[in-house]
Write an enzyme that holds these catalytic residues in place. Sequence first.
Site, PDB file in Angstrom:
ATOM      1  N   HIS A 232       7.392 -24.537  80.915  1.00 16.90           N
ATOM      2  CA  HIS A 232       7.826 -24.719  79.525  1.00 16.90           C
ATOM      3  C   HIS A 232       8.523 -26.046  79.256  1.00 16.90           C
ATOM      4  O   HIS A 232       8.872 -26.341  78.126  1.00 16.90           O
ATOM      5  CB  HIS A 232       8.759 -23.585  79.106  1.00 16.90           C
ATOM      6  CG  HIS A 232      10.128 -23.701  79.722  1.00 16.90           C
ATOM      7  ND1 HIS A 232      10.403 -23.226  80.976  1.00 16.90           N
ATOM      8  CD2 HIS A 232      11.267 -24.256  79.266  1.00 16.90           C
ATOM      9  CE1 HIS A 232      11.660 -23.481  81.264  1.00 16.90           C
ATOM     10  NE2 HIS A 232      12.215 -24.108  80.246  1.00 16.90           N
TER      11      HIS A 232
HETATM   12  C1  UD1 Z   1      15.366 -23.705  76.155  1.00 22.83           C
HETATM   13  C2  UD1 Z   1      16.369 -24.609  76.849  1.00 22.83           C
HETATM   14  C3  UD1 Z   1      15.956 -24.825  78.295  1.00 22.83           C
HETATM   15  C4  UD1 Z   1      15.687 -23.512  78.992  1.00 22.83           C
HETATM   16  C5  UD1 Z   1      14.668 -22.704  78.182  1.00 22.83           C
HETATM   17  C6  UD1 Z   1      14.361 -21.378  78.810  1.00 22.83           C
HETATM   18  C7  UD1 Z   1      17.506 -26.348  75.494  1.00 22.83           C
HETATM   19  C8  UD1 Z   1      17.510 -27.790  75.202  1.00 22.83           C
HETATM   20  N1  UD1 Z   1      16.438 -25.918  76.215  1.00 22.83           N
HETATM   21  O1  UD1 Z   1      14.135 -24.406  76.095  1.00 22.83           O
HETATM   22  O2  UD1 Z   1      16.997 -25.504  78.964  1.00 22.83           O
HETATM   23  O3  UD1 Z   1      15.178 -23.740  80.293  1.00 22.83           O
HETATM   24  O4  UD1 Z   1      15.202 -22.502  76.871  1.00 22.83           O
HETATM   25  O5  UD1 Z   1      13.416 -20.664  78.075  1.00 22.83           O
HETATM   26  O6  UD1 Z   1      18.404 -25.655  75.095  1.00 22.83           O
HETATM   27  N2  UD1 Z   1      10.635 -20.153  70.434  1.00 22.83           N
HETATM   28  C9  UD1 Z   1      10.079 -18.968  70.010  1.00 22.83           C
HETATM   29  N3  UD1 Z   1      10.750 -17.828  70.261  1.00 22.83           N
HETATM   30  C10 UD1 Z   1      11.948 -17.814  70.897  1.00 22.83           C
HETATM   31  C11 UD1 Z   1      12.494 -19.027  71.309  1.00 22.83           C
HETATM   32  C12 UD1 Z   1      11.821 -20.191  71.094  1.00 22.83           C
HETATM   33  O7  UD1 Z   1       8.997 -18.940  69.422  1.00 22.83           O
HETATM   34  O8  UD1 Z   1      12.523 -16.721  71.084  1.00 22.83           O
HETATM   35  C13 UD1 Z   1       9.916 -21.409  70.191  1.00 22.83           C
HETATM   36  C14 UD1 Z   1      10.677 -22.288  69.217  1.00 22.83           C
HETATM   37  O9  UD1 Z   1      10.184 -22.152  67.966  1.00 22.83           O
HETATM   38  C15 UD1 Z   1      10.483 -23.678  69.765  1.00 22.83           C
HETATM   39  C16 UD1 Z   1      10.113 -23.494  71.193  1.00 22.83           C
HETATM   40  O10 UD1 Z   1       9.865 -22.126  71.417  1.00 22.83           O
HETATM   41  O11 UD1 Z   1       9.420 -24.318  69.151  1.00 22.83           O
HETATM   42  C17 UD1 Z   1      11.171 -24.005  72.098  1.00 22.83           C
HETATM   43  O12 UD1 Z   1      12.405 -23.309  71.959  1.00 22.83           O
HETATM   44  P1  UD1 Z   1      13.796 -24.047  72.266  1.00 22.83           P
HETATM   45  O13 UD1 Z   1      14.906 -23.091  72.123  1.00 22.83           O
HETATM   46  O14 UD1 Z   1      13.848 -25.315  71.524  1.00 22.83           O
HETATM   47  O15 UD1 Z   1      13.705 -24.549  73.732  1.00 22.83           O
HETATM   48  P2  UD1 Z   1      13.033 -23.995  75.047  1.00 22.83           P
HETATM   49  O16 UD1 Z   1      11.825 -24.803  75.329  1.00 22.83           O
HETATM   50  O17 UD1 Z   1      12.878 -22.518  75.009  1.00 22.83           O
END
Ligand code: UD1
Length: 397
Positions: A232
């Site tokens: 991811h």
């Molecule tokens: C975040 C953390 C990372 C951790 C990871 C574990 C930061 C900078 N990054 O990254 O350190 O290793 O979580 O999973 O804090 N999304 C969904 N559903 C959710 C959550 C996210 O659809 O429940 C989508 C969001 O819309 C976004 C993407 O996933 O586009 C990324 O989510 P985000 O919270 O920005 O960061 P992660 O890549 O999950």
Amino acid sequence: MSPKKTIHLIAAARPNFMKIAPLYHALSREPWANPVIVHTGQHYDTNMSDAFFRDLLLPVPHYHLGIGSGTHAEQTGKVMIAYERLLNETRPDLVVVVGDVNSTLACTLATVKIRYADRPSGGGRRFPLPGNVNRAIRPLVAHLEAGLRSFDRSMPEEINRIATDTLADILWTPSADGNENLLWEGVSREKIERVGNIMIDSLEMMRPKIEKIRMAKQYGLEQGTYGLVTLHRPANVDEPAQLRAICTALEKITQTFPLVFPVHPRTRKQLEQNGYWQVLAQIPNLFLSEPLPYLQFMSLVFDSRLVITDSGGVQEETTYLGIPCLTLRENTERPITVSEGTNRLCTVETLLQHIAKATASKERRSRKPLLWDGHTADRVVASIQQVLLDAKEVMLD
Ligand code: UD1
């Protein structure tokens, strides 16, 4: 009897839940402690959040800030604003932040600033020696999983780690390299305590249930015959060329070795946008799934022959279990998993070679790092007790 000490446990994203769970359970057993779960809502899907609360026997969060997605500044800013509001309503004695996500930094910033908000002048004099823990100040901030460094500032998590460790009052580290990094950065020794790896507490707490599930069977796979994939990180999934190379490599691997791949929402979005999702879904030996709850995911880890990942936590869990781990990254903030454990850093070009090596060797080589023993939460509780209860408070002005 003096009132209970209120301790906020900040939970934001998937990798945080297994870090707060053992601490929540350990604090709940202490008559002097009032543990309060604050969920910032950075991860919000049922299978990225609620399922973990259920599996780890956590109650519904006491507070939910409902932040959701956004750019880094939006997410960090929204958490700061919402958490500051909560701190104005309820002042805990201690705020515990874990890991390295945006909410870790945001809650640290909100806390260290609010404690001076009602005494605007002279606040700085409260720390006579740089780095000393002034136990009179409220709320204190403690960082669990402090001191980890990838030395790669292009990773958002590295920025969060550095800034959080600079500001927190108490730094609980999982391994000796964490202590060394903090000392090298000039942090006072007094703030640092090596407590071990709290994720291992969750794993051991849930082991009987994990071992019962036999999740691999649902894919028709036998123990030790397949690989598990989790990816991811932006560097792997947000770059179309890299994502394409990874998809090609996965296809090649599945020609001889089945892979199970629970797909993170960020990764799925990128795979769909680039038109790779349908292609992967048709590969016979590649089993795609939604992100899995903790128990099901760990069952797949337990029974796997090897793991391909870019996650931080999975590098640690495989080291603890002695399962070969191939980390698709140039660096790791968890070097102990390479020096003492089963982890190997690799590129997409060297992945196949590494898989051949890892599957050829019968021996599961691993040394469990010191204090990765399932009792980290007890050490953290003792540390909290010492800071909040036992030590004579020093009023400095
Ligand atoms: C975040 C953390 C990372 C951790 C990871 C574990 C930061 C900078 N990054 O990254 O350190 O290793 O979580 O999973 O804090 N999304 C969904 N559903 C959710 C959550 C996210 O659809 O429940 C989508 C969001 O819309 C976004 C993407 O996933 O586009 C990324 O989510 P985000 O919270 O920005 O960061 P992660 O890549 O999950």
